[in-house]
Design a protein around this motif. Structure first.
Motif, PDB file in Angstrom:
ATOM      1  N   VAL A  56       0.845  -1.203   0.000  1.00  0.00           N
ATOM      2  CA  VAL A  56       0.000   0.000   0.000  1.00  0.00           C
ATOM      3  C   VAL A  56       0.877   1.248   0.000  1.00  0.00           C
ATOM      4  N   GLY A  57       1.916   1.250   0.793  1.00  0.00           N
ATOM      5  CA  GLY A  57       2.827   2.392   0.832  1.00  0.00           C
ATOM      6  C   GLY A  57       3.506   2.628  -0.495  1.00  0.00           C
ATOM      7  N   ARG A  58       3.906   1.535  -1.156  1.00  0.00           N
ATOM      8  CA  ARG A  58       4.557   1.653  -2.462  1.00  0.00           C
ATOM      9  C   ARG A  58       3.591   2.229  -3.494  1.00  0.00           C
ATOM     10  N   ILE A  59       2.331   1.814  -3.435  1.00  0.00           N
ATOM     11  CA  ILE A  59       1.346   2.312  -4.388  1.00  0.00           C
ATOM     12  C   ILE A  59       1.025   3.779  -4.122  1.00  0.00           C
ATOM     13  N   VAL A  60       0.890   4.147  -2.853  1.00  0.00           N
ATOM     14  CA  VAL A  60       0.619   5.551  -2.516  1.00  0.00           C
ATOM     15  C   VAL A  60       1.796   6.433  -2.939  1.00  0.00           C
ATOM     16  N   ALA A  61       3.016   5.977  -2.666  1.00  0.00           N
ATOM     17  CA  ALA A  61       4.195   6.747  -3.071  1.00  0.00           C
ATOM     18  C   ALA A  61       4.261   6.880  -4.586  1.00  0.00           C
ATOM     19  N   GLY A  62       3.942   5.806  -5.301  1.00  0.00           N
ATOM     20  CA  GLY A  62       3.943   5.859  -6.756  1.00  0.00           C
ATOM     21  C   GLY A  62       2.905   6.820  -7.307  1.00  0.00           C
ATOM     22  N   LEU A  63       1.731   6.844  -6.695  1.00  0.00           N
ATOM     23  CA  LEU A  63       0.696   7.772  -7.146  1.00  0.00           C
ATOM     24  C   LEU A  63       1.098   9.221  -6.891  1.00  0.00           C
ATOM     25  N   LEU A  64       1.753   9.470  -5.756  1.00  0.00           N
ATOM     26  CA  LEU A  64       2.247  10.826  -5.476  1.00  0.00           C
ATOM     27  C   LEU A  64       3.302  11.247  -6.494  1.00  0.00           C
ATOM     28  N   VAL A  65       4.171  10.327  -6.852  1.00  0.00           N
ATOM     29  CA  VAL A  65       5.194  10.628  -7.862  1.00  0.00           C
ATOM     30  C   VAL A  65       4.536  10.897  -9.216  1.00  0.00           C
ATOM     31  N   LEU A  66       3.491  10.141  -9.548  1.00  0.00           N
ATOM     32  CA  LEU A  66       2.782  10.380 -10.806  1.00  0.00           C
ATOM     33  C   LEU A  66       2.134  11.765 -10.832  1.00  0.00           C
ATOM     34  N   VAL A  67       1.588  12.199  -9.703  1.00  0.00           N
ATOM     35  CA  VAL A  67       1.006  13.550  -9.631  1.00  0.00           C
ATOM     36  C   VAL A  67       2.104  14.592  -9.808  1.00  0.00           C
ATOM     37  N   PHE A  68       3.235  14.392  -9.131  1.00  0.00           N
ATOM     38  CA  PHE A  68       4.364  15.321  -9.248  1.00  0.00           C
ATOM     39  C   PHE A  68       4.866  15.353 -10.694  1.00  0.00           C
ATOM     40  N   ALA A  69       4.918  14.200 -11.352  1.00  0.00           N
ATOM     41  CA  ALA A  69       5.353  14.155 -12.750  1.00  0.00           C
ATOM     42  C   ALA A  69       4.361  14.887 -13.647  1.00  0.00           C
ATOM     43  N   GLY A  70       3.080  14.742 -13.372  1.00  0.00           N
ATOM     44  CA  GLY A  70       2.071  15.451 -14.162  1.00  0.00           C
ATOM     45  C   GLY A  70       2.170  16.953 -14.018  1.00  0.00           C
ATOM     46  N   VAL A  71       2.358  17.407 -12.780  1.00  0.00           N
ATOM     47  CA  VAL A  71       2.499  18.845 -12.529  1.00  0.00           C
ATOM     48  C   VAL A  71       3.768  19.361 -13.207  1.00  0.00           C
ATOM     49  N   THR A  72       4.843  18.595 -13.119  1.00  0.00           N
ATOM     50  CA  THR A  72       6.098  19.009 -13.760  1.00  0.00           C
ATOM     51  C   THR A  72       5.944  19.084 -15.268  1.00  0.00           C
ATOM     52  N   GLY A  73       5.334  18.067 -15.858  1.00  0.00           N
ATOM     53  CA  GLY A  73       5.176  18.050 -17.306  1.00  0.00           C
ATOM     54  C   GLY A  73       4.268  19.144 -17.836  1.00  0.00           C
ATOM     55  N   LEU A  74       3.299  19.555 -17.009  1.00  0.00           N
ATOM     56  CA  LEU A  74       2.365  20.588 -17.465  1.00  0.00           C
ATOM     57  C   LEU A  74       2.858  22.010 -17.222  1.00  0.00           C
ATOM     58  N   PHE A  75       3.456  22.245 -16.066  1.00  0.00           N
ATOM     59  CA  PHE A  75       3.753  23.624 -15.678  1.00  0.00           C
ATOM     60  C   PHE A  75       5.214  24.038 -15.789  1.00  0.00           C
ATOM     61  N   ALA A  76       6.151  23.116 -15.653  1.00  0.00           N
ATOM     62  CA  ALA A  76       7.562  23.507 -15.718  1.00  0.00           C
ATOM     63  C   ALA A  76       7.967  24.076 -17.076  1.00  0.00           C
ATOM     64  N   PRO A  77       7.435  23.587 -18.191  1.00  0.00           N
ATOM     65  CA  PRO A  77       7.819  24.199 -19.471  1.00  0.00           C
ATOM     66  C   PRO A  77       7.397  25.660 -19.605  1.00  0.00           C
ATOM     67  N   LEU A  78       6.494  26.104 -18.768  1.00  0.00           N
ATOM     68  CA  LEU A  78       6.080  27.511 -18.820  1.00  0.00           C
ATOM     69  C   LEU A  78       7.189  28.456 -18.366  1.00  0.00           C
ATOM     70  N   MET A  79       8.263  27.919 -17.811  1.00  0.00           N
ATOM     71  CA  MET A  79       9.397  28.766 -17.422  1.00  0.00           C
ATOM     72  C   MET A  79      10.069  29.399 -18.630  1.00  0.00           C
ATOM     73  N   VAL A  80       9.758  28.915 -19.822  1.00  0.00           N
ATOM     74  CA  VAL A  80      10.301  29.525 -21.037  1.00  0.00           C
ATOM     75  C   VAL A  80       9.803  30.955 -21.163  1.00  0.00           C
ATOM     76  N   MET A  81       8.677  31.262 -20.544  1.00  0.00           N
ATOM     77  CA  MET A  81       8.147  32.624 -20.622  1.00  0.00           C
ATOM     78  C   MET A  81       9.044  33.635 -19.918  1.00  0.00           C
ATOM     79  N   ALA A  82      10.074  33.155 -19.221  1.00  0.00           N
ATOM     80  CA  ALA A  82      11.040  34.083 -18.650  1.00  0.00           C
ATOM     81  C   ALA A  82      11.795  34.825 -19.747  1.00  0.00           C
ATOM     82  N   SER A  83      11.717  34.311 -20.961  1.00  0.00           N
ATOM     83  CA  SER A  83      12.406  34.962 -22.080  1.00  0.00           C
ATOM     84  C   SER A  83      11.562  36.063 -22.718  1.00  0.00           C
ATOM     85  N   ASP A  84      10.380  36.318 -22.181  1.00  0.00           N
ATOM     86  CA  ASP A  84       9.522  37.361 -22.755  1.00  0.00           C
ATOM     87  C   ASP A  84      10.170  38.747 -22.714  1.00  0.00           C
TER      88      ASP A  84
END
Length: 121
Positions: A24-52
């Motif tokens: 159960v702990g491994r599955i919960v940790a994996g789901l948290l990592v998947l959420v973190f990966a989703g947030v990273t994949g969606l929002f981190a590329p927006l840092m390119v706007m620093a070049s505006d």
């Protein structure tokens, strides 16, 4: 006529494998990592706007096209690899599963640190 030499059939067991706390702990940790990966994949590329605010002849690192591609692509690639590591870590019961679950957030944090450093320079 009864066949006394018929092969014996093993009994059918209707038992599911037990789920332990570590599973159960491994599955919960994996789901948290998947959420973190989703947030990273969606929002981190927006840092390119620093070049505006870049103007012609601006010497900042974020103002080059190569750096913008790194800042935009690195988090997406890291999120994909981290999601794969999380799925492997959740689905495996071997000792390497914990290593996958530890490596995935480390990879995501590293991609954030590198992207933020490049976007801020």
């Amino acid at each position: 006529m009864i066949n006394d030499q018929a092969q014996s059939v093993p009994p059918v067991r209707d038992e599911a494998p037990s789920v332990t706390g570590s599973d159960v702990g491994r599955i919960v940790a994996g789901l948290l990592v998947l959420v973190f990966a989703g947030v990273t994949g969606l929002f981190a590329p927006l840092m390119v706007m620093a070049s505006d605010s870049c103007s012609e002849g601006d010497a900042r690192m974020i103002c080059s096209a190569g750096t913008q591609q790194i800042v935009g692509g690195l988090p997406v690639g890291a999120a994909f690899v981290a999601a794969l590591l999380a799925v492997v870590g959740m689905s495996s019961r071997h000792a390497g599963a914990v290593g996958c679950l530890l490596a995935a957030p480390g990879l995501l944090v590293l991609s954030w640190v590198v992207s933020l450093a490049l976007a801020g320079s």
